[in-house]
Design a protein around this motif. Structure first.
Motif, PDB file in Angstrom:
ATOM      1  N   ASN A 136       0.815  -1.213   0.000  1.00  0.00           N
ATOM      2  CA  ASN A 136       0.000   0.000   0.000  1.00  0.00           C
ATOM      3  C   ASN A 136       0.849   1.263   0.000  1.00  0.00           C
ATOM      4  O   ASN A 136       0.394   2.333   0.403  1.00  0.00           O
ATOM      5  CB  ASN A 136      -0.959  -0.026   1.195  1.00  0.00           C
ATOM      6  CG  ASN A 136      -2.097  -0.979   0.964  1.00  0.00           C
ATOM      7  OD1 ASN A 136      -3.053  -0.656   0.273  1.00  0.00           O
ATOM      8  ND2 ASN A 136      -1.982  -2.191   1.507  1.00  0.00           N
ATOM      9  N   GLY A 137       2.092   1.132  -0.459  1.00  0.00           N
ATOM     10  CA  GLY A 137       2.944   2.300  -0.644  1.00  0.00           C
ATOM     11  C   GLY A 137       3.477   2.916   0.630  1.00  0.00           C
ATOM     12  O   GLY A 137       3.870   4.090   0.629  1.00  0.00           O
ATOM     13  N   CYS A 138       3.495   2.149   1.716  1.00  0.00           N
ATOM     14  CA  CYS A 138       3.958   2.683   2.991  1.00  0.00           C
ATOM     15  C   CYS A 138       5.344   2.140   3.323  1.00  0.00           C
ATOM     16  O   CYS A 138       5.651   0.984   3.059  1.00  0.00           O
ATOM     17  CB  CYS A 138       2.999   2.284   4.113  1.00  0.00           C
ATOM     18  SG  CYS A 138       1.322   2.905   3.886  1.00  0.00           S
ATOM     19  N   ARG A 139       6.129   2.985   3.918  1.00  0.00           N
ATOM     20  CA  ARG A 139       7.466   2.596   4.352  1.00  0.00           C
ATOM     21  C   ARG A 139       7.369   1.892   5.695  1.00  0.00           C
ATOM     22  O   ARG A 139       6.666   2.340   6.605  1.00  0.00           O
ATOM     23  CB  ARG A 139       8.343   3.839   4.481  1.00  0.00           C
ATOM     24  CG  ARG A 139       9.771   3.540   4.835  1.00  0.00           C
ATOM     25  CD  ARG A 139      10.632   4.815   4.742  1.00  0.00           C
ATOM     26  NE  ARG A 139      12.001   4.520   5.066  1.00  0.00           N
ATOM     27  CZ  ARG A 139      12.494   4.509   6.309  1.00  0.00           C
ATOM     28  NH1 ARG A 139      11.710   4.808   7.328  1.00  0.00           N
ATOM     29  NH2 ARG A 139      13.760   4.232   6.513  1.00  0.00           N
ATOM     30  N   VAL A 140       8.087   0.791   5.841  1.00  0.00           N
ATOM     31  CA  VAL A 140       8.140   0.057   7.104  1.00  0.00           C
ATOM     32  C   VAL A 140       9.355   0.539   7.891  1.00  0.00           C
ATOM     33  O   VAL A 140      10.447   0.641   7.348  1.00  0.00           O
ATOM     34  CB  VAL A 140       8.245  -1.468   6.853  1.00  0.00           C
ATOM     35  CG1 VAL A 140       8.418  -2.222   8.161  1.00  0.00           C
ATOM     36  CG2 VAL A 140       7.026  -1.963   6.081  1.00  0.00           C
ATOM     37  N   VAL A 141       9.135   0.825   9.163  1.00  0.00           N
ATOM     38  CA  VAL A 141      10.219   1.259  10.034  1.00  0.00           C
ATOM     39  C   VAL A 141      10.354   0.225  11.146  1.00  0.00           C
ATOM     40  O   VAL A 141       9.437   0.043  11.956  1.00  0.00           O
ATOM     41  CB  VAL A 141       9.940   2.652  10.639  1.00  0.00           C
ATOM     42  CG1 VAL A 141      11.073   3.061  11.581  1.00  0.00           C
ATOM     43  CG2 VAL A 141       9.736   3.681   9.539  1.00  0.00           C
ATOM     44  N   LEU A 142      11.497  -0.466  11.152  1.00  0.00           N
ATOM     45  CA  LEU A 142      11.760  -1.449  12.190  1.00  0.00           C
ATOM     46  C   LEU A 142      12.455  -0.775  13.361  1.00  0.00           C
ATOM     47  O   LEU A 142      13.408  -0.024  13.174  1.00  0.00           O
ATOM     48  CB  LEU A 142      12.617  -2.592  11.643  1.00  0.00           C
ATOM     49  CG  LEU A 142      11.986  -3.392  10.509  1.00  0.00           C
ATOM     50  CD1 LEU A 142      12.962  -4.424   9.986  1.00  0.00           C
ATOM     51  CD2 LEU A 142      10.689  -4.047  10.960  1.00  0.00           C
ATOM     52  N   GLU A 143      11.957  -1.052  14.540  1.00  0.00           N
ATOM     53  CA  GLU A 143      12.518  -0.479  15.765  1.00  0.00           C
ATOM     54  C   GLU A 143      13.315  -1.545  16.509  1.00  0.00           C
ATOM     55  O   GLU A 143      13.250  -2.728  16.182  1.00  0.00           O
ATOM     56  CB  GLU A 143      11.375   0.032  16.662  1.00  0.00           C
ATOM     57  CG  GLU A 143      10.476   1.060  15.998  1.00  0.00           C
ATOM     58  CD  GLU A 143      11.145   2.406  15.752  1.00  0.00           C
ATOM     59  OE1 GLU A 143      12.177   2.700  16.399  1.00  0.00           O
ATOM     60  OE2 GLU A 143      10.638   3.166  14.920  1.00  0.00           O
ATOM     61  N   ALA A 144      14.041  -1.131  17.533  1.00  0.00           N
ATOM     62  CA  ALA A 144      14.752  -2.079  18.387  1.00  0.00           C
ATOM     63  C   ALA A 144      13.740  -2.960  19.110  1.00  0.00           C
ATOM     64  O   ALA A 144      12.655  -2.504  19.474  1.00  0.00           O
ATOM     65  CB  ALA A 144      15.618  -1.335  19.397  1.00  0.00           C
ATOM     66  N   ILE A 145      14.113  -4.213  19.314  1.00  0.00           N
ATOM     67  CA  ILE A 145      13.237  -5.143  20.032  1.00  0.00           C
ATOM     68  C   ILE A 145      13.665  -5.146  21.490  1.00  0.00           C
ATOM     69  O   ILE A 145      14.829  -5.403  21.814  1.00  0.00           O
ATOM     70  CB  ILE A 145      13.331  -6.561  19.438  1.00  0.00           C
ATOM     71  CG1 ILE A 145      12.910  -6.544  17.969  1.00  0.00           C
ATOM     72  CG2 ILE A 145      12.471  -7.532  20.238  1.00  0.00           C
ATOM     73  CD1 ILE A 145      13.132  -7.859  17.250  1.00  0.00           C
ATOM     74  N   ASP A 146      12.702  -4.859  22.370  1.00  0.00           N
ATOM     75  CA  ASP A 146      12.986  -4.859  23.804  1.00  0.00           C
ATOM     76  C   ASP A 146      13.325  -6.264  24.289  1.00  0.00           C
ATOM     77  O   ASP A 146      12.809  -7.255  23.760  1.00  0.00           O
ATOM     78  CB  ASP A 146      11.779  -4.353  24.596  1.00  0.00           C
ATOM     79  CG  ASP A 146      11.520  -2.873  24.389  1.00  0.00           C
ATOM     80  OD1 ASP A 146      12.472  -2.125  24.073  1.00  0.00           O
ATOM     81  OD2 ASP A 146      10.353  -2.462  24.546  1.00  0.00           O
ATOM     82  N   LYS A 147      14.147  -6.321  25.313  1.00  0.00           N
ATOM     83  CA  LYS A 147      14.465  -7.583  25.957  1.00  0.00           C
ATOM     84  C   LYS A 147      13.254  -8.015  26.785  1.00  0.00           C
ATOM     85  O   LYS A 147      12.690  -7.199  27.526  1.00  0.00           O
ATOM     86  CB  LYS A 147      15.680  -7.399  26.854  1.00  0.00           C
ATOM     87  CG  LYS A 147      16.063  -8.625  27.634  1.00  0.00           C
ATOM     88  CD  LYS A 147      17.242  -8.346  28.537  1.00  0.00           C
ATOM     89  CE  LYS A 147      17.528  -9.581  29.371  1.00  0.00           C
ATOM     90  NZ  LYS A 147      18.611  -9.365  30.317  1.00  0.00           N
ATOM     91  N   PRO A 148      12.824  -9.287  26.665  1.00  0.00           N
ATOM     92  CA  PRO A 148      11.738  -9.748  27.541  1.00  0.00           C
ATOM     93  C   PRO A 148      12.135  -9.576  29.005  1.00  0.00           C
ATOM     94  O   PRO A 148      13.284  -9.821  29.383  1.00  0.00           O
ATOM     95  CB  PRO A 148      11.599 -11.226  27.177  1.00  0.00           C
ATOM     96  CG  PRO A 148      12.112 -11.315  25.775  1.00  0.00           C
ATOM     97  CD  PRO A 148      13.247 -10.318  25.722  1.00  0.00           C
ATOM     98  N   ASP A 149      11.176  -9.136  29.814  1.00  0.00           N
ATOM     99  CA  ASP A 149      11.499  -8.802  31.200  1.00  0.00           C
ATOM    100  C   ASP A 149      10.811  -9.694  32.227  1.00  0.00           C
ATOM    101  O   ASP A 149      10.758  -9.375  33.405  1.00  0.00           O
ATOM    102  CB  ASP A 149      11.145  -7.334  31.478  1.00  0.00           C
ATOM    103  CG  ASP A 149       9.664  -7.056  31.312  1.00  0.00           C
ATOM    104  OD1 ASP A 149       8.918  -7.941  30.864  1.00  0.00           O
ATOM    105  OD2 ASP A 149       9.238  -5.934  31.632  1.00  0.00           O
ATOM    106  N   LYS A 150      10.300 -10.828  31.789  1.00  0.00           N
ATOM    107  CA  LYS A 150       9.591 -11.725  32.702  1.00  0.00           C
ATOM    108  C   LYS A 150      10.577 -12.656  33.400  1.00  0.00           C
ATOM    109  O   LYS A 150      11.512 -13.161  32.796  1.00  0.00           O
ATOM    110  CB  LYS A 150       8.565 -12.575  31.950  1.00  0.00           C
ATOM    111  CG  LYS A 150       7.516 -11.781  31.190  1.00  0.00           C
ATOM    112  CD  LYS A 150       6.497 -11.210  32.111  1.00  0.00           C
ATOM    113  CE  LYS A 150       5.395 -10.528  31.330  1.00  0.00           C
ATOM    114  NZ  LYS A 150       4.549  -9.719  32.142  1.00  0.00           N
ATOM    115  N   GLU A 151      10.342 -12.875  34.676  1.00  0.00           N
ATOM    116  CA  GLU A 151      11.094 -13.850  35.469  1.00  0.00           C
ATOM    117  C   GLU A 151      10.094 -14.899  35.932  1.00  0.00           C
ATOM    118  O   GLU A 151       9.008 -14.561  36.404  1.00  0.00           O
ATOM    119  CB  GLU A 151      11.742 -13.180  36.684  1.00  0.00           C
ATOM    120  CG  GLU A 151      12.813 -12.170  36.345  1.00  0.00           C
ATOM    121  CD  GLU A 151      14.104 -12.817  35.853  1.00  0.00           C
ATOM    122  OE1 GLU A 151      14.428 -13.927  36.320  1.00  0.00           O
ATOM    123  OE2 GLU A 151      14.780 -12.204  35.007  1.00  0.00           O
TER     124      GLU A 151
END
Length: 172
Positions: A64-79
């Motif tokens: 659909n003519g849109c640019r994809v912007v990939l961001e940093a992936i957060d570290k999972p924080d569950k213990e």
């Protein structure tokens, strides 16, 4: 061309789907450390599905003519301290993702973007299935998780899961 708000929400969802994959790989690592390789397998396959969801949304944006912007992936924080922890966190996460999908759908609905709404119908249905599966896993663990033989059989069941690409991918 998609309306900016809808495109931005879908792009954000691309990144959330990649985070979901990362989270489920973390769950797989947890179960692997416990010696429950079947549960680890189940979550590794779940991670593949989430990655595919991200790719599907990327393709939709690009188509659909849109640019994809990939961001940093957060570290999972569950213990986790027990076998049930990842299962409950998984259900909670799926409910969160369902809310995100509904928000995108609502934005598309508000501007009568019927094409995007139709596209999102598959994801709405998928989220219902994801939540049901997560609930079923919790019920099975509640029923069988304290008995070693039953847990072994449940782990074997989880290990039998094989990867299948989402049906929407075949339609593209």
């Amino acid at each position: 061309m998609l309306e900016k708000k809808v495109a931005d929400l879908i792009n954000q969802q691309v990144n959330k789907e990649f985070y979901s994959a990362y989270l489920y790989l973390d769950f797989a690592n947890y179960y692997e450390d416990l010696g429950l390789s079947g549960f680890a397998n189940w979550y590794k396959i779940q991670a593949q599905e989430e990655r595919d969801h991200a790719i599907l949304m990327m393709n939709y944006l690009q188509d659909n003519g849109c640019r994809v912007v990939l961001e940093a992936i957060d570290k999972p924080d569950k213990e986790f301290n027990d076998k049930m922890g990842p299962l409950k966190a998984g259900l909670e996460h799926e409910q969160y993702v369902t809310g995100l999908i509904h928000n995108i759908y609502d934005a598309a609905y508000s501007i009568k973007d019927f094409r995007t709404m139709q596209y999102l119908d598959w994801f709405v249905k998928e989220q219902g299935e994801e939540e049901k599966t997560a609930e079923d896993l919790i019920k099975k663990m509640e029923l069988f998780g304290d008995d070693a033989k039953s847990l072994y059989m449940l782990d074997q069941e989880m290990g039998a899961r094989v990867y299948t690409a989402p049906s929407i991918m075949a339609a593209e």
